[in-house]
Design an enzyme around this catalytic site. Structure first.
Site, PDB file in Angstrom:
ATOM      1  N   LYS A 131       0.937  -1.271   0.199  1.00 38.73           N
ATOM      2  CA  LYS A 131       0.149  -0.176   0.217  1.00 38.73           C
ATOM      3  C   LYS A 131       1.109   1.369   0.042  1.00 38.73           C
ATOM      4  O   LYS A 131       0.592   2.065  -1.108  1.00 38.73           O
ATOM      5  CB  LYS A 131      -0.810   0.375   1.445  1.00 38.73           C
ATOM      6  CG  LYS A 131      -1.540   1.413   1.196  1.00 38.73           C
ATOM      7  CD  LYS A 131      -2.601   0.970   2.148  1.00 38.73           C
ATOM      8  CE  LYS A 131      -2.182   1.412   3.452  1.00 38.73           C
ATOM      9  NZ  LYS A 131      -2.260   2.635   3.747  1.00 38.73           N
ATOM     10  N   ASP A 149      -6.852   0.974   1.028  1.00 36.17           N
ATOM     11  CA  ASP A 149      -6.380   1.518   2.004  1.00 36.17           C
ATOM     12  C   ASP A 149      -7.548   1.285   3.359  1.00 36.17           C
ATOM     13  O   ASP A 149      -8.640   0.590   2.353  1.00 36.17           O
ATOM     14  CB  ASP A 149      -6.364   3.053   2.166  1.00 36.17           C
ATOM     15  CG  ASP A 149      -7.844   3.788   1.437  1.00 36.17           C
ATOM     16  OD1 ASP A 149      -8.048   3.474   1.180  1.00 36.17           O
ATOM     17  OD2 ASP A 149      -7.640   4.997   2.391  1.00 36.17           O
TER      18      ASP A 149
END
Length: 261
Positions: A131, A149
């Site tokens: 991420k 997220d």
């Protein structure tokens, strides 16, 4: 008894997903990363610091950090207790200090003090997962990536793009619905929508511009007047997350740390 609806074909899912993305592009033409940064190193550190806190709190904290330690070499050689004190407002400051000092040392020792522009190199750095790596690649290097997220994962499940909960699996499934060139901006738009309208506990369904496309419409407040009161950031007349937002951002800049209001 009503028969259950058959699962949507892949072709229909692609059409629905891309239509939602087009609608979000109209709603958020100014979508952007909501962390303040001036270079890849600042973005990398800020993204690691953003775990378990808001981008706003990170943006209020990093000016003092980067003023004192502007380079990986500076941060790697810092006194950990001083770094902890500077980043304390972001929470989990001891673990974050270890991560940002560790990645700074790795940049100094293994990459000549420069943030690498490859996924396989970034994920080797302390505290950096896929991420974080895609945030840096997409916004500092122009390399397409999907940032999964909590907002992104929540919304794509609401839209029935996937039932996966593992971020890597979500990334793979959603990535298959769009051309790579869409990935970075898709991430920004979905995250913007999750923060402003499609909230976790009470989505503002009655004020949602993509309500006609949403298979989960009705999970939140459907009364238009009540829903409008749930809107956040520029849509609710409040400051955004950044102290230094892009010129096209229509809302107010966030206040510095400790400022009134």
């Amino acid at each position: 008894m009503k028969k259950p609806k058959p699962p949507q074909s892949h072709t229909a899912l692609v059409r629905q997903a891309r239509r939602i993305n087009r609608e979000l592009a109209d709603v958020y033409p100014y979508a952007h990363p909501e962390l303040d940064f001036e270079n890849p190193f600042q973005l990398l550190v800020a993204t690691v610091m953003s775990a378990q806190t808001t981008d706003l709190r990170v943006n209020q904290t990093t000016p003092a950090l980067f003023s004192r330690y502007p380079t990986p070499e500076d941060l790697a050689a810092a006194n950990p207790e001083e770094v902890e004190e500077l980043i304390r407002p972001t929470g989990f400051f001891r673990a974050k200090t270890r991560s940002i000092m560790g990645l700074s040392a790795a940049l100094r020792d293994d990459f000549g003090g420069e943030v690498p522009g490859r996924l396989e190199d970034l994920v080797k750095l302390p505290g950096v997962g896929r991420k974080t790596a895609f945030v840096v690649l997409g916004n500092a290097f122009g390399v397409p990536g999907i940032t999964v997220d909590t907002h992104f994962g929540r919304l794509v499940r609401r839209w029935k793009w996937t039932e996966e909960t593992d971020p890597d699996k979500v990334e793979a499934v959603v990535g298959g619905l769009f051309p790579k060139s869409d990935w970075t901006m898709l991430s920004h738009r979905v995250i913007f929508h999750g923060r402003r309208i499609c909230h976790a506990r009470k989505p503002a369904c009655g004020a949602c511009p993509i309500a006609p496309l949403c298979p989960s419409y009705g999970e939140g407040e459907t009364d238009p007047d009540k829903a409008r009161k749930l809107l956040k950031y520029e849509m609710g007349g409040m400051p955004g997350q950044r102290l230094n937002p892009p010129p096209d951002y229509p809302g107010k800049a966030a206040p510095p740390l400790g400022a009134a209001g």
